[in-house]
Write an enzyme that holds these catalytic residues in place. Structure first.
Site, PDB file in Angstrom:
ATOM      1  N   ARG A  17       0.701  -1.091   0.118  1.00 53.71           N
ATOM      2  CA  ARG A  17       0.040  -0.045   0.038  1.00 53.71           C
ATOM      3  C   ARG A  17       1.006   1.225  -0.186  1.00 53.71           C
ATOM      4  O   ARG A  17       2.124   1.314   0.179  1.00 53.71           O
ATOM      5  CB  ARG A  17      -0.810   0.246   1.198  1.00 53.71           C
ATOM      6  CG  ARG A  17      -1.893  -1.002   1.512  1.00 53.71           C
ATOM      7  CD  ARG A  17      -2.766  -0.822   2.632  1.00 53.71           C
ATOM      8  NE  ARG A  17      -3.897  -1.619   2.777  1.00 53.71           N
ATOM      9  CZ  ARG A  17      -3.884  -2.909   3.336  1.00 53.71           C
ATOM     10  NH1 ARG A  17      -2.726  -3.217   4.003  1.00 53.71           N
ATOM     11  NH2 ARG A  17      -4.914  -3.637   3.599  1.00 53.71           N
ATOM     12  N   ASP A  38       4.627  -7.604   2.998  1.00 52.31           N
ATOM     13  CA  ASP A  38       3.565  -6.929   3.910  1.00 52.31           C
ATOM     14  C   ASP A  38       2.865  -8.046   4.645  1.00 52.31           C
ATOM     15  O   ASP A  38       3.121  -9.228   4.255  1.00 52.31           O
ATOM     16  CB  ASP A  38       2.667  -6.301   2.801  1.00 52.31           C
ATOM     17  CG  ASP A  38       2.073  -5.207   3.434  1.00 52.31           C
ATOM     18  OD1 ASP A  38       2.321  -4.011   3.124  1.00 52.31           O
ATOM     19  OD2 ASP A  38       1.289  -5.344   4.571  1.00 52.31           O
ATOM     20  N   ASP A  60       6.526 -10.020   8.388  1.00 53.46           N
ATOM     21  CA  ASP A  60       6.333  -9.245   9.635  1.00 53.46           C
ATOM     22  C   ASP A  60       7.650  -8.897  10.290  1.00 53.46           C
ATOM     23  O   ASP A  60       8.346  -9.522  10.730  1.00 53.46           O
ATOM     24  CB  ASP A  60       5.543 -10.504  10.416  1.00 53.46           C
ATOM     25  CG  ASP A  60       5.503 -10.117  12.080  1.00 53.46           C
ATOM     26  OD1 ASP A  60       5.914  -8.756  12.249  1.00 53.46           O
ATOM     27  OD2 ASP A  60       5.019 -10.734  12.862  1.00 53.46           O
ATOM     28  N   TYR A 152       4.535   7.489  18.518  1.00 50.53           N
ATOM     29  CA  TYR A 152       5.007   7.592  16.910  1.00 50.53           C
ATOM     30  C   TYR A 152       5.870   8.522  16.577  1.00 50.53           C
ATOM     31  O   TYR A 152       6.979   8.162  15.842  1.00 50.53           O
ATOM     32  CB  TYR A 152       3.595   7.829  16.081  1.00 50.53           C
ATOM     33  CG  TYR A 152       4.113   8.107  14.705  1.00 50.53           C
ATOM     34  CD1 TYR A 152       4.290   6.947  13.682  1.00 50.53           C
ATOM     35  CD2 TYR A 152       4.045   9.445  14.090  1.00 50.53           C
ATOM     36  CE1 TYR A 152       4.462   7.183  12.468  1.00 50.53           C
ATOM     37  CE2 TYR A 152       4.288   9.501  12.824  1.00 50.53           C
ATOM     38  CZ  TYR A 152       4.590   8.467  12.058  1.00 50.53           C
ATOM     39  OH  TYR A 152       5.152   8.688  10.690  1.00 50.53           O
ATOM     40  N   VAL A 185       0.982  12.626   4.035  1.00 52.32           N
ATOM     41  CA  VAL A 185       0.793  11.972   2.975  1.00 52.32           C
ATOM     42  C   VAL A 185      -0.439  11.385   2.818  1.00 52.32           C
ATOM     43  O   VAL A 185      -1.088  10.745   3.731  1.00 52.32           O
ATOM     44  CB  VAL A 185       1.986  10.888   2.779  1.00 52.32           C
ATOM     45  CG1 VAL A 185       1.996   9.855   1.285  1.00 52.32           C
ATOM     46  CG2 VAL A 185       3.318  11.436   3.162  1.00 52.32           C
TER      47      VAL A 185
END
Length: 275
Positions: A17, A38, A60, A152, A185
């Site tokens: 993605r 992914d 993973d 984050y 984004v």
């Protein structure tokens, strides 16, 4: 650019993605042999088929043995890796005091330890050949701050510091390092948020273009949009109170808290927290 990448073997994590998929597509267009990994196997298969990836597999990045096995398999199929784009990352948002310890660890495992694991495995392949390029997708969150995304932000500070330190450590090795610092984004990562007032929300293809520029002409950092460089400079030159005032005006106090459309964001949050 096309000539330099023809036949190069590239691995892109989080490649099903967004930025990862756009980067994989750009690399293929430039003649590289691209492997994407992914977690979501269904989306991954569709993505790999749609862009003509040379290899794909479930990956993973929090499991170092799985990550290493993935790269081993890529090299068996395609040859030694020349490019690694550590793109996999998650950004759950919300008040820090409501964040579980499990979620905090998950953010660090994916956004930081995944980058470290991938970098180490790539170096094992690149150093003996004295060639290669490792691109770590950080974020402008690695420089600035944003209420509602404390863990984050911490993870992206770590990813940026790690990349720049590794760049210095291996400066004479033939292996290049680049940190990519996008602002907002247009991907699932920012679903339900309004972006930064006065700052253009960029498309994944624009970030991919920045990565391609760095691969063609290696550099320490790529800012997307390029105006982010000015913000990075201001972070270090403005007095703290002034910078915090500007950050508030840009929505840093509310963009991941009061201004979030929770319904629009719920699907991403579920996937980021549990998949």
């Amino acid at each position: 650019m096309t000539t330099t990448l023809i036949g190069k073997v590239a691995v892109v994590t989080g490649g099903a993605r967004g930025i990862g998929l756009a980067t994989a597509k750009a690399l293929i267009a430039a003649g590289a042999k691209v492997a994407i990994g992914d977690l979501d196997e269904v989306v991954l298969k569709d993505a790999a088929t749609s862009i003509g990836a040379a290899y794909y597999g479930r990956l993973d990045v929090t499991d170092s043995a799985v990550f290493r096995a993935f790269v081993d398999d890529v090299e068996k199929e395609l040859g030694p890796i020349d490019i690694l784009v550590n793109n996999a990352g998650i950004m759950p948002v919300g008040h820090l005091h409501e964040e579980s310890e499990e979620l905090a660890r998950r953010i660090i495992d994916i956004n930081v330890l995944g980058v470290i694991t991938g970098t180490k495995r790539a170096l094992e392949s690149m150093l003996p050949r004295r060639t290669g390029h490792i691109v770590n997708v950080a974020s402008m969150a690695g420089i600035v701050y944003a209420a509602g995304a404390a863990t984050y932000v911490a993870s992206k500070h770590a990813a940026l510091g790690f990349t720049e330190t590794a760049r210095v450590e291996y400066a004479r090795s033939g292996v290049e390092f680049t940190a990519v610092l996008p602002m907002f984004v247009n991907t699932d990562l920012t679903a339900g948020t309004k972006g930064v007032p006065g700052v253009k929300t960029v498309e994944p293809e624009e970030v991919a273009a920045g990565i391609m520029e760095a691969l063609a002409k290696p550099c320490a950092r790529v800012y997307v949009p390029k105006a982010g460089k000015a913000l990075a400079g201001a972070q270090h030159t403005m007095p703290r109170r002034v910078m915090e005032f500007v950050n508030g005006k840009l929505g840093g106090d509310s963009v991941f808290l009061d201004d979030v459309d929770q319904a629009a964001r719920s699907a991403y949050e579920e996937r980021a927290r549990h998949s």
